[in-house]
Design a protein around this motif. Structure first.
Motif, PDB file in Angstrom:
ATOM      1  N   SER A 199      -1.488  54.691  14.473  1.00  0.00           N
ATOM      2  CA  SER A 199      -1.461  53.971  15.881  1.00  0.00           C
ATOM      3  C   SER A 199      -1.533  55.080  16.890  1.00  0.00           C
ATOM      4  O   SER A 199      -2.239  55.016  18.051  1.00  0.00           O
ATOM      5  CB  SER A 199      -0.043  53.310  16.047  1.00  0.00           C
ATOM      6  N   LEU A 200      -0.848  56.336  16.704  1.00  0.00           N
ATOM      7  CA  LEU A 200      -1.137  57.340  17.310  1.00  0.00           C
ATOM      8  C   LEU A 200      -2.647  57.821  17.531  1.00  0.00           C
ATOM      9  O   LEU A 200      -2.934  58.412  18.615  1.00  0.00           O
ATOM     10  CB  LEU A 200      -0.054  58.738  16.756  1.00  0.00           C
ATOM     11  N   ASP A 201      -3.145  57.864  16.526  1.00  0.00           N
ATOM     12  CA  ASP A 201      -4.587  58.279  16.269  1.00  0.00           C
ATOM     13  C   ASP A 201      -5.569  57.540  16.821  1.00  0.00           C
ATOM     14  O   ASP A 201      -6.762  57.945  17.141  1.00  0.00           O
ATOM     15  CB  ASP A 201      -4.975  58.687  14.852  1.00  0.00           C
ATOM     16  N   ASP A 202      -5.471  56.102  17.104  1.00  0.00           N
ATOM     17  CA  ASP A 202      -6.498  55.216  17.471  1.00  0.00           C
ATOM     18  C   ASP A 202      -6.784  55.394  18.824  1.00  0.00           C
ATOM     19  O   ASP A 202      -6.311  55.533  19.673  1.00  0.00           O
ATOM     20  CB  ASP A 202      -5.938  53.688  17.279  1.00  0.00           C
ATOM     21  N   LEU A 203      -8.297  55.325  18.852  1.00  0.00           N
ATOM     22  CA  LEU A 203      -9.152  55.223  20.096  1.00  0.00           C
ATOM     23  C   LEU A 203      -9.700  54.120  20.365  1.00  0.00           C
ATOM     24  O   LEU A 203      -9.825  53.593  21.466  1.00  0.00           O
ATOM     25  CB  LEU A 203      -9.751  56.681  20.127  1.00  0.00           C
ATOM     26  N   VAL A 204     -10.606  53.709  19.227  1.00  0.00           N
ATOM     27  CA  VAL A 204     -11.702  52.805  19.510  1.00  0.00           C
ATOM     28  C   VAL A 204     -11.094  51.241  20.024  1.00  0.00           C
ATOM     29  O   VAL A 204     -11.568  50.669  20.875  1.00  0.00           O
ATOM     30  CB  VAL A 204     -12.805  52.611  18.249  1.00  0.00           C
ATOM     31  N   ILE A 205     -10.098  50.967  18.950  1.00  0.00           N
ATOM     32  CA  ILE A 205      -9.726  49.580  19.322  1.00  0.00           C
ATOM     33  C   ILE A 205      -8.609  49.470  20.568  1.00  0.00           C
ATOM     34  O   ILE A 205      -8.667  48.634  21.144  1.00  0.00           O
ATOM     35  CB  ILE A 205      -8.887  49.366  17.933  1.00  0.00           C
ATOM     36  N   ALA A 206      -8.049  50.746  20.691  1.00  0.00           N
ATOM     37  CA  ALA A 206      -7.410  50.535  22.008  1.00  0.00           C
ATOM     38  C   ALA A 206      -8.215  50.517  23.087  1.00  0.00           C
ATOM     39  O   ALA A 206      -7.906  50.024  24.140  1.00  0.00           O
ATOM     40  CB  ALA A 206      -6.319  51.777  21.839  1.00  0.00           C
ATOM     41  N   SER A 207      -9.287  51.029  23.102  1.00  0.00           N
ATOM     42  CA  SER A 207     -10.313  51.056  24.234  1.00  0.00           C
ATOM     43  C   SER A 207     -10.669  49.637  24.525  1.00  0.00           C
ATOM     44  O   SER A 207     -10.832  49.248  25.675  1.00  0.00           O
ATOM     45  CB  SER A 207     -11.716  52.144  23.894  1.00  0.00           C
ATOM     46  N   PHE A 208     -10.669  48.811  23.416  1.00  0.00           N
ATOM     47  CA  PHE A 208     -11.176  47.436  23.600  1.00  0.00           C
ATOM     48  C   PHE A 208     -10.219  46.650  24.199  1.00  0.00           C
ATOM     49  O   PHE A 208     -10.494  45.767  25.062  1.00  0.00           O
ATOM     50  CB  PHE A 208     -11.606  47.024  22.350  1.00  0.00           C
ATOM     51  N   THR A 209      -8.766  46.919  23.759  1.00  0.00           N
ATOM     52  CA  THR A 209      -8.021  45.937  24.043  1.00  0.00           C
ATOM     53  C   THR A 209      -6.911  46.306  25.270  1.00  0.00           C
ATOM     54  O   THR A 209      -5.773  45.679  25.397  1.00  0.00           O
ATOM     55  CB  THR A 209      -7.183  45.587  22.671  1.00  0.00           C
ATOM     56  N   THR A 210      -7.121  47.550  25.592  1.00  0.00           N
ATOM     57  CA  THR A 210      -6.275  47.909  26.693  1.00  0.00           C
ATOM     58  C   THR A 210      -6.490  47.348  28.089  1.00  0.00           C
ATOM     59  O   THR A 210      -7.231  46.683  28.415  1.00  0.00           O
ATOM     60  CB  THR A 210      -6.060  49.500  26.823  1.00  0.00           C
ATOM     61  N   GLY A 211      -5.426  47.788  29.006  1.00  0.00           N
ATOM     62  CA  GLY A 211      -5.588  47.009  30.416  1.00  0.00           C
ATOM     63  C   GLY A 211      -4.963  47.971  31.627  1.00  0.00           C
ATOM     64  O   GLY A 211      -4.586  49.133  31.009  1.00  0.00           O
ATOM     65  N   PRO A 212      -4.413  47.574  32.626  1.00  0.00           N
ATOM     66  CA  PRO A 212      -3.876  48.145  33.568  1.00  0.00           C
ATOM     67  C   PRO A 212      -2.468  48.716  33.136  1.00  0.00           C
ATOM     68  O   PRO A 212      -1.716  47.799  32.637  1.00  0.00           O
ATOM     69  CB  PRO A 212      -3.949  47.442  34.716  1.00  0.00           C
ATOM     70  N   GLY A 213      -2.336  50.204  33.201  1.00  0.00           N
ATOM     71  CA  GLY A 213      -0.917  50.668  32.837  1.00  0.00           C
ATOM     72  C   GLY A 213      -0.703  50.643  31.389  1.00  0.00           C
ATOM     73  O   GLY A 213       0.296  51.090  30.862  1.00  0.00           O
ATOM     74  N   ALA A 214      -1.762  50.887  30.558  1.00  0.00           N
ATOM     75  CA  ALA A 214      -1.483  50.724  29.398  1.00  0.00           C
ATOM     76  C   ALA A 214      -2.556  51.647  28.766  1.00  0.00           C
ATOM     77  O   ALA A 214      -2.930  51.475  27.658  1.00  0.00           O
ATOM     78  CB  ALA A 214      -1.864  49.467  28.299  1.00  0.00           C
ATOM     79  N   THR A 215      -2.917  53.032  29.213  1.00  0.00           N
ATOM     80  CA  THR A 215      -3.750  53.769  28.742  1.00  0.00           C
ATOM     81  C   THR A 215      -2.896  54.908  27.804  1.00  0.00           C
ATOM     82  O   THR A 215      -1.958  55.375  27.963  1.00  0.00           O
ATOM     83  CB  THR A 215      -4.323  54.720  29.919  1.00  0.00           C
ATOM     84  N   THR A 216      -3.594  54.888  26.447  1.00  0.00           N
ATOM     85  CA  THR A 216      -2.831  55.488  25.433  1.00  0.00           C
ATOM     86  C   THR A 216      -3.117  57.167  25.488  1.00  0.00           C
ATOM     87  O   THR A 216      -4.233  57.505  26.206  1.00  0.00           O
ATOM     88  CB  THR A 216      -3.332  54.920  24.019  1.00  0.00           C
ATOM     89  N   LEU A 217      -2.634  57.914  24.784  1.00  0.00           N
ATOM     90  CA  LEU A 217      -2.864  59.281  24.851  1.00  0.00           C
ATOM     91  C   LEU A 217      -4.352  59.831  24.139  1.00  0.00           C
ATOM     92  O   LEU A 217      -5.072  60.455  24.953  1.00  0.00           O
ATOM     93  CB  LEU A 217      -1.739  60.199  24.063  1.00  0.00           C
ATOM     94  N   PRO A 218      -4.861  59.204  23.202  1.00  0.00           N
ATOM     95  CA  PRO A 218      -6.120  59.386  22.798  1.00  0.00           C
ATOM     96  C   PRO A 218      -7.158  58.937  23.852  1.00  0.00           C
ATOM     97  O   PRO A 218      -8.147  59.749  23.949  1.00  0.00           O
ATOM     98  CB  PRO A 218      -6.257  58.609  21.447  1.00  0.00           C
ATOM     99  N   MET A 219      -7.084  57.919  24.271  1.00  0.00           N
ATOM    100  CA  MET A 219      -7.776  57.413  25.416  1.00  0.00           C
ATOM    101  C   MET A 219      -8.087  58.667  26.793  1.00  0.00           C
ATOM    102  O   MET A 219      -8.851  58.987  27.383  1.00  0.00           O
ATOM    103  CB  MET A 219      -7.583  56.117  26.058  1.00  0.00           C
ATOM    104  N   LYS A 220      -6.784  58.722  26.978  1.00  0.00           N
ATOM    105  CA  LYS A 220      -6.477  59.857  28.204  1.00  0.00           C
ATOM    106  C   LYS A 220      -7.315  61.125  27.676  1.00  0.00           C
ATOM    107  O   LYS A 220      -7.940  61.748  28.467  1.00  0.00           O
ATOM    108  CB  LYS A 220      -5.162  60.184  28.395  1.00  0.00           C
ATOM    109  N   ILE A 221      -7.150  61.605  26.563  1.00  0.00           N
ATOM    110  CA  ILE A 221      -7.720  62.818  26.143  1.00  0.00           C
ATOM    111  C   ILE A 221      -8.997  62.922  26.145  1.00  0.00           C
ATOM    112  O   ILE A 221     -10.025  63.649  26.582  1.00  0.00           O
ATOM    113  CB  ILE A 221      -7.010  63.313  24.826  1.00  0.00           C
ATOM    114  N   TYR A 222      -9.723  61.592  25.555  1.00  0.00           N
ATOM    115  CA  TYR A 222     -11.019  61.436  25.584  1.00  0.00           C
ATOM    116  C   TYR A 222     -11.873  61.546  26.965  1.00  0.00           C
ATOM    117  O   TYR A 222     -12.686  62.045  27.156  1.00  0.00           O
ATOM    118  CB  TYR A 222     -11.181  60.229  24.612  1.00  0.00           C
ATOM    119  N   SER A 223     -11.179  60.980  27.885  1.00  0.00           N
ATOM    120  CA  SER A 223     -11.782  60.845  29.239  1.00  0.00           C
ATOM    121  C   SER A 223     -11.719  62.153  30.069  1.00  0.00           C
ATOM    122  O   SER A 223     -12.570  62.262  30.816  1.00  0.00           O
ATOM    123  CB  SER A 223     -10.609  59.775  29.773  1.00  0.00           C
ATOM    124  N   GLN A 224     -10.749  63.018  29.638  1.00  0.00           N
ATOM    125  CA  GLN A 224     -10.791  64.188  30.202  1.00  0.00           C
ATOM    126  C   GLN A 224     -11.390  65.210  29.442  1.00  0.00           C
ATOM    127  O   GLN A 224     -12.117  66.131  30.075  1.00  0.00           O
ATOM    128  CB  GLN A 224      -9.083  64.917  30.021  1.00  0.00           C
TER     129      GLN A 224
END
Length: 272
Positions: A199-224
């Motif tokens: 769960s800590l490592d996931d980026l792809v599945i979280a990117s599809f299912t996330t919404g406002p206020g639910a940005t995970t750390l891998p997503m934040k790192i990838y965007s930066q």
């Protein structure tokens, strides 16, 4: 001949481990770099860790990631353990092939397909995307890993211990919690740690299912990282590596301790 083969094996292992872990070592080293340029060493410093904790965006993403990982790992452990018990203890039952296929499907399913299918499901049922959709998605794909780990332990489980407890009047539910669960606990803990790490490592599945206020750390790192690697990214990645390493070592020590206690108990039982 043997010496040549030995040196070839050693060289292959060294090169393989260097390929896997040298980039991680470099990342950790440059997280203590004084310079803001991540490719130029400017001296030893820990200031980027202080800057990291002052970065509210990264801290919020880390808190969301920790909550999602804890909830999804806990629920996935419960469901995965129940699925493993069903597959091992109930033998052949009607629909077993379908059930086992549904349990193990996420192991071989591409993450893009899993994430897209879950997104379509949440849209179809008009479920607002956010924290709980990410948690449900992580439960979906991590439950099968827990089931595999626990099932491997149940296959070698001595059921005569449970039979002896029930012969002495212990109800089935109490037998599970008093006898079975303590014996398979190392596998359950290992499954929880594996689900938490996934769960800590996931980026792809979280990117599809996330919404406002639910940005995970891998997503934040990838965007930066798309805008350029910063020293704060190196620092947060180093902390993640440390947490995962501590978790894996802890789970390994707990598993070994439980295994030693089990062997001692079996030896004592045979001595009597």
């Amino acid at each position: 001949m043997n010496r040549g083969v030995s040196w070839f094996n050693i060289t292959s292992i060294v090169l393989g481990f260097a390929f896997l872990y040298l980039p991680i070592v470099i990342l950790i080293i440059f997280s203590f770099n004084e310079s803001r340029l991540v490719t130029v060493w400017g001296g030893f410093s820990t200031k980027w860790y202080s800057e990291l904790f002052n970065n509210q965006g990264l801290m919020d993403a880390a808190w969301v990631t920790a909550r999602v990982a804890f909830v999804s790992a806990t629920v996935a452990t419960v469901l995965g353990t129940l699925a493993a018990i069903t597959l091992v203890r109930f033998g052949r039952f009607h629909g077993r092939t379908l059930f086992s296929g549904m349990v193990y499907a996420p192991l071989v399913m591409p993450e893009v397909i899993t994430g897209l299918s879950l997104l379509l499901l949440f849209v179809a049922i008009n479920f607002d995307r956010g924290f709980w959709t990410v948690a449900i998605a992580h439960i979906t794909f991590s439950m099968c890993f827990v089931a595999v780990v626990v099932q491997s332990r149940l296959v070698s489980f001595d059921s005569s211990v449970e039979e002896a407890a029930m012969d002495l009047g212990c109800p089935p539910a109490k037998t599970f919690f008093v006898v079975t669960l303590p014996i398979i606990l190392p596998a359950v803990v290992s499954g929880w740690m594996l689900a938490f790490t996934l769960s800590l490592d996931d980026l792809v599945i979280a990117s599809f299912t996330t919404g406002p206020g639910a940005t995970t750390l891998p997503m934040k790192i990838y965007s930066q990282v798309r805008l350029g690697v910063t020293p704060e990214i190196n620092a947060v990645c180093t902390i993640l590596i440390a947490l995962v390493t501590i978790g894996v070592v802890t789970a390994s020590l707990v598993s070994k301790r439980q295994e030693l206690e089990r062997k001692r108990a079996e030896a004592a039982a045979k001595a009597q």
